[in-house]
Design an enzyme around this catalytic site. Sequence first.
Site, PDB file in Angstrom:
ATOM      1  N   GLU A 291      -1.267 -28.307  27.526  1.00 15.44           N
ATOM      2  CA  GLU A 291      -2.767 -28.988  27.079  1.00 15.44           C
ATOM      3  C   GLU A 291      -2.490 -30.378  26.368  1.00 15.44           C
ATOM      4  OE1 GLU A 291      -5.300 -26.687  28.592  1.00 15.44           O
ATOM      5  OE2 GLU A 291      -5.616 -28.386  27.393  1.00 15.44           O
TER       6      GLU A 291
ATOM      7  N   TYR B 165      -8.161   0.273  -3.087  1.00 15.58           N
ATOM      8  CA  TYR B 165      -7.241   0.706  -3.953  1.00 15.58           C
ATOM      9  C   TYR B 165      -6.348  -0.207  -4.603  1.00 15.58           C
ATOM     10  CZ  TYR B 165      -4.959  -0.165   0.184  1.00 15.58           C
ATOM     11  OH  TYR B 165      -4.392  -0.613   1.307  1.00 15.58           O
TER      12      TYR B 165
ATOM     13  N   SER C  49       1.668  -7.746  -0.608  1.00 18.78           N
ATOM     14  CA  SER C  49       2.513  -8.715   0.234  1.00 18.78           C
ATOM     15  C   SER C  49       1.755  -9.904   0.757  1.00 18.78           C
ATOM     16  CB  SER C  49       2.960  -8.118   1.574  1.00 18.78           C
ATOM     17  OG  SER C  49       1.977  -7.782   2.518  1.00 18.78           O
TER      18      SER C  49
ATOM     19  N   THR D 172       1.664  -4.419   4.139  1.00 19.98           N
ATOM     20  CA  THR D 172       1.209  -4.707   5.678  1.00 19.98           C
ATOM     21  C   THR D 172       0.900  -6.063   6.025  1.00 19.98           C
ATOM     22  OG1 THR D 172      -0.851  -3.708   5.281  1.00 19.98           O
ATOM     23  CG2 THR D 172       0.702  -1.906   6.040  1.00 19.98           C
ATOM     24  N   ASP D 173       0.325  -6.716   5.030  1.00 19.50           N
ATOM     25  CA  ASP D 173      -0.387  -7.951   5.268  1.00 19.50           C
ATOM     26  C   ASP D 173       0.661  -8.880   5.736  1.00 19.50           C
ATOM     27  OD1 ASP D 173      -2.688  -7.887   2.610  1.00 19.50           O
ATOM     28  OD2 ASP D 173      -2.816  -6.567   4.445  1.00 19.50           O
TER      29      ASP D 173
ATOM     30  N   LYS E 225      -0.009  -7.197  12.783  1.00 23.39           N
ATOM     31  CA  LYS E 225      -1.007  -6.325  12.412  1.00 23.39           C
ATOM     32  C   LYS E 225      -2.276  -6.728  13.048  1.00 23.39           C
ATOM     33  CE  LYS E 225      -3.179  -4.816   8.135  1.00 23.39           C
ATOM     34  NZ  LYS E 225      -3.040  -4.956   6.537  1.00 23.39           N
TER      35      LYS E 225
ATOM     36  N   THR F  99       0.751  -1.242  -0.037  1.00 16.79           N
ATOM     37  CA  THR F  99      -0.142  -0.041  -0.040  1.00 16.79           C
ATOM     38  C   THR F  99       0.830   1.134  -0.060  1.00 16.79           C
ATOM     39  OG1 THR F  99      -1.995  -0.933   0.847  1.00 16.79           O
ATOM     40  CG2 THR F  99      -1.783   1.334   1.315  1.00 16.79           C
TER      41      THR F  99
HETATM   42  N1  DAS Z   1      -2.427  -5.888   0.294  1.00 13.05           N
HETATM   43  C1  DAS Z   1      -1.773  -5.280   1.412  1.00 13.05           C
HETATM   44  C2  DAS Z   1      -0.415  -5.873   1.327  1.00 13.05           C
HETATM   45  O1  DAS Z   1       0.544  -5.402   0.039  1.00 13.05           O
HETATM   46  C3  DAS Z   1      -1.741  -3.746   1.147  1.00 13.05           C
HETATM   47  C4  DAS Z   1      -0.970  -3.131   2.217  1.00 13.05           C
HETATM   48  O2  DAS Z   1      -1.625  -2.906   3.388  1.00 13.05           O
HETATM   49  O3  DAS Z   1       0.189  -2.766   1.929  1.00 13.05           O
HETATM   50  O4  DAS Z   1       0.156  -6.126   2.157  1.00 13.05           O
END
Ligand code: DAS
Length: 362
Positions: free
Chosen positions: A319, A59, A92, A125-126, A198, A45
């Site tokens: 467990e 987006y 990602s 970010t994923d 995240k 992103t």
């Molecule tokens: N789809 C997400 C990624 O590329 C977009 C982001 O949040 O960076 O990880």
Amino acid sequence: MYLSISSRLMYALCTVTLLAGTVSAVHAADATPSAHVTILATGGTIAGSGATSTTTVGYTAATVGVDRLIAAVPELAKVAQVKGEQVFQIASENMTNEHWLKLAKRVNALLAQPDVDGIVITHGTDTLEETAYFLDLTVKSKKPVVLVGAMRPGTALSADGPINLYNAVLLAASQEAVGKGVLVAMNDQIHAARDVTKTNTSTPDSFKTPELGMLGYIQGNKPYFYHVSNRKHTADTEFDISKLDALPQVDIVYGYANVGPVALNALVGAGAKGIIHAGVGDGSLASKVAPALTAARKQGVLIVRSARVGQGIVARNGEANDDALDFVVSDTLNPQKARILLMLALTKTSDSKEIQRMFYTY
Ligand code: DAS
């Protein structure tokens, strides 16, 4: 007004001192920063674009190149001498083991150069937390490596990418970040790669280290550290990926009410060398799954009991009778990070006791 000679001399001395101070301040503001930081861009992103200024979901990620990312933040030149490399251009969620090996080798090659003081990796970010932890276990240097992303594309109102990138470069150029392990700089916060995760699908404060705590802040053009990571990382790692072209296949099975062994058996049948069991609660095993896990272990598949809850220690012999079943427990690593450590562990050994040591070391 008549001044004595000594007063005139004092006045003149003060004037010269003030002028010198002004001149040096002007020079200081224009002085070329000494740190050399390389930005490795991978997509996400932070490199995304949307149709309108209010498009913060829906987006397209990974559309803007590293040169434009750098050009969009001219303030970078005040904190470091920056170079950019486009290593990938992907969202990602599509990150693979092969991407990780290529990235880690590039990072190690750059950090071995005396003219590189730190590295920033722009990333989706994923899976940012996963790449960060993989590098935390494979980078062979104390020089700063900082991962950064954005929760909003650069086209959006209050886009967080530019300030996140500025903060990441400032952190990577700082002495304070040396020897701290791979770091994540998001939302004015500094997190350790091992424990950051995240936590929200879309808000700018998504990255948190819920219970073990983030390391510090970036505020007023300066990093502030309040904690350090207690676990081994980077220069102290025992893992070496320099000669690896692939990583052992390790998969994750998720625990939930009414779960059965179908997914587990399919993954083992497809050749998984290790299984992370993301159990409910303290890593509990459902009675319909436990026999399949035991059978997989007997086939030589390494089993790690983790927990889907995300926080807390998965207790050995809590467990399940891990000693008798020859299972490993993930300590506090969430399933996606336990998978990374197990993959690297399996490049060195299949001894479950050695691997358990590694989970208590990193
Ligand atoms: N789809 C997400 C990624 O590329 C977009 C982001 O949040 O960076 O990880």
